[in-house]
Design an enzyme around this catalytic site. Structure first.
Site: not given
Length: 739
Positions: A509, A589, A672, A707
């Site tokens: 991430y 993301s 989204d 999302h």
């Protein structure tokens, strides 16, 4: 960088039956035994091989003569029109339909797709519980029996009593895409305020349920977003956060600003809700709120997400509810662990990058701050004031430890956890020794434990049973060096009998100070069970080693994030864990941005890439929905130094024509409203127009989803099966039906 928009004919080339024969037998006893290949796999392999060698004709994508002018530099943006909302622009809708048609045709050629899908259904089919919340002697919790689209809210009248359904969102929509989001039970346990999320949107509508009768009251609160819900002690109303109502027709793409705290009294219309706190001078701040256990104070934490936060309290005993700012700068984080009257116990990074617990007596006009539990070698994750003790969770090399302290800061032993993994929860009342926590790891599904603070004993409250022998799964922690010599941890998950090199999925991430802690995932096991390796790199940008670890991957330091991830891939190959042509990468993301960036920087390192709901246009991210709140993490395109840095790694702007790229399957959702799908649409259009080799570069665009939060279980399974089948093909993972 961009080519004219014509249908590009690309032929997919690879070796015999889609497998590179130079592979050594990796995660299985053999990739193929030659005889077995020609007797049991020949027909299906030929079918898949023939289909995969067919030509992909990408849809025509219109180019427009648009450029972004910044600091004397014109940046071409030929796919700007793909930023438009699919619900309002027929041309964008047609483009989405044509992209999905091409993608589905390709995915239909992957025989492992159905194998993964069927097995994932079995792996997801197990009972899951949330940590119970005790209010008014009742226990409120979420429960999913397995394949339900959405978890159901239950209540028990005693800790071991029978559960009773309160709210079942599975009855709200045929497609299962309306979810129960945030919820909060009143202190007396008689009412529940709950938020409804439709189709994955970040917008919420809050309703109220009478627990005794099961009746939904007439109260309705709209336009809540990134909301917390906190009841007053008497149960007559609750506080929540919302944005101003957006203009009709642009709700999904409207830029949001001026988050505010309101109070809603039960039985009154929303128009009468009382504005409690807002900060118009800093319109991009987000507010989260809580009420102290004694019901006297509302505590409001305000942050631009990436930096520290201010801390404001509202004394509900005062007539005017005037906000009082206790911390008025963003230099550090300040979070409330609990209070005893005017004495607040706080977690803070002030003079403590790994965080510490302090006490502040707000009875004073200028309250002093006193250390209670100083900074430790490990990173403080959470602290709670429960049963007369401070229970503090620490992260030591990305593994949880829970330590006990008296209220004056003296060490009082440890909470003996069930194993090495991640523990969270430990909420409760100051005078009640009962609390609950969840414990999980990569090979341990989330079990809920009841913990007695007074006796320091725990017992199982719920223990999931899953359709796989978890004793076969090994979890290892490795450490490797990044480009600048920084030591970075990485988890490796694989079957115990897989000791040779094997196709690998690498995940990370790397942002917002969010650590990647060991967590159970049926999706992960679907890959590992087939003999693949799953790796999680704890790269900079998270908080695995505190505030400094985050800062080292933020704004001008963002390249460290990419360097750490690239070094992880190089390590996996150098150590013989992953074959040279067998590395797939995944992130979502901010992690989707990571995948897009590293593919541009090192396309040779990866066989396949799975960027999900990624921030792909770093020069315009701040123009949509909540994008302005990301400026403190990424920097602002309106500041020249930040602009130059963003341009250096923006996935959309750095595609390298003339270099062979890995196979790419980008996933997003057409509605989204956090990272708008235009990011992925533009990125995929640019990939398909570039001269980057013959492997497929596709978009999988989900409908009636956002999302990620609130996505129905069946959609999660289908998306995961598609991603795993795609990655398996391009890394050479030999996928077989399981018994």
């Amino acid at each position: 960088m961009f080519k004219t928009a014509k249908s590009r004919q690309k032929t997919l080339k690879f070796d015999l039956f889609g497998f590179r024969l130079s592979y050594q037998p990796l995660r299985r006893t053999a990739l193929f035994a030659i005889a077995l290949l020609f007797t049991t796999h020949f027909a299906s392999a030929c079918t898949e091989s023939t289909a995969m060698m067919s030509t992909i004709a990408y849809p025509d994508t219109k180019r427009v003569d648009v450029a972004l002018e910044h600091f004397g530099q014109a940046i071409a943006d030929p796919y700007r029109w793909l930023e438009n909302d699919v619900r309002n622009d027929k041309e964008v809708a047609a483009w989405v339909e044509s992209q999905n048609k091409v993608t589905n045709a390709h995915l239909n050629t992957l025989l492992s797709r159905d194998i993964f899908k069927n097995r994932l259904k079995q792996l997801y089919n197990y009972e899951r519980f949330s940590i119970p919340v005790k209010k008014g002697g009742r226990y409120f919790y979420l429960h999913n029996f397995g394949l339900q689209s959405q978890p159901v809210l239950y209540v028990r009248d005693s800790v071991d009593g029978a559960g009773r359904v309160l709210i079942d969102p599975n009855s709200w929509a045929e497609d299962g895409a309306i979810a129960l989001a945030e919820w909060s039970a009143s202190d007396n346990g008689k009412r529940v305020a709950y938020a409804v999320q439709d189709g994955g949107t970040d917008w919420r509508t809050i309703r109220v349920l009478d627990v005794n009768t099961g009746k939904v009251l007439n109260d309705e609160v709209k336009w809540a977003r990134f909301t917390s819900i906190a009841w007053t002690k008497d149960g007559f109303g609750f506080f929540y956060t919302r944005y101003p109502e957006p203009k009709q027709g642009i709700e999904s793409q409207a830029s949001v600003a001026n988050h505010a705290v309101y109070f809603h009294a039960i039985g009154t219309p929303q128009a009468q809700d009382r504005l409690v706190y807002t900060n118009p001078d800093q319109p991009n701040m987000l507010h989260t709120l809580s009420i102290t256990e004694d019901g006297r104070y509302v505590a409001i934490v305000s942050t631009p997400i990436s930096l520290g936060n201010t801390l404001t309290v509202v004394d509900l005993q005062s007539a005017d509810w005037k906000p009082r700012k206790l911390i008025d700068n963003l230099d550090n984080s300040w979070l409330i662990a609990g209070n005893m009257g005017t004495k607040f116990f706080l977690m803070t990074t002030q003079d403590a990058p790994r965080s510490k617990v302090v006490m502040m007596d707000i009875a004073a006009a200028d309250p002093a701050i006193r250390d209670v539990v100083p900074e430790q070698d490990s990173v403080l994750l959470n602290a709670s004031l429960v049963g007369g003790r401070l229970l503090i969770s620490y992260m030591a090399d990305v593994k949880t430890e829970v330590r006990r302290y008296t209220l004056d800061g003296k060490a009082d032993g440890m909470v003996k956890l069930p194993g090495i993994g991640t523990a969270g929860g430990f909420k409760g009342d100051q005078d009640d020794p009962e609390t609950f926590f969840v414990f999980t790891s990569f090979n341990t599904p989330g079990a809920i434990y009841r913990y007695d603070v007074a006796s320091n004993r725990l017992q199982v409250w719920t223990q999931p049973k899953v359709a796989i022998d978890l004793n076969r799964i090994a979890v290892e922690q490795h450490f490797y060096k990044s480009k600048d010599g920084t030591r970075v941890p990485m988890f490796i998950v694989r079957r115990k009998d897989v000791t040779a090199t094997a196709p690998t999925l690498l995940y990370a991430y790397g942002g917002y100070g969010i650590p990647m802690l060991p967590d159970f995932s049926p999706a992960l096991l679907g890959w590992v069970e087939q003999g693949g390796v799953y790796a999680v790199a704890n790269i900079r940008g998270g908080s695995e080693y505190g505030k400094a670890w985050h800062e080292a991957g933020r704004r001008q330091n963002k390249q460290n994030v990419f360097d750490d991830f690239i070094a992880a891939g190089e390590y996996l190959k150098a150590e013989g864990i992953t074959p040279q042509n067998g590395l797939a990468i995944q992130g979502a993301s901010n992690g989707g941005l990571l995948i897009g960036a590293v593919v541009n920087q090192r396309p040779d390192l990866f066989a396949a890439a799975l960027p999900g709901v990624g921030v792909m246009d770093m020069l315009r991210f701040d123009q949509f929905t909540s994008g302005k709140t990301w400026v403190d993490e990424f920097g602002s395109p309106a500041r020249e130094a930040d602009f130059r840095n963003l341009l250096n790694y923006s996935p959309y702007h750095n595609i390298q024509s003339g270099k062979a790229y890995p196979a790419i399957l980008a996933t997003t959702a057409d509605t989204d409203d956090r990272v708008v799908p235009g990011h992925t649409f533009k990125y995929i259009a640019a990939l398909q127009a570039a001269d980057i080799g013959d492997k497929p570069h596709l978009a999988r665009i989900e409908t009636r989803a956002g999302h990620g939060a609130g996505k129905p279980t069946d959609k999660i399974i289908e998306e995961t099966a598609d991603m795993w089948a795609f990655a398996a093909h391009w890394t050479g993972l030999d996928v077989k039906p399981t018994n």
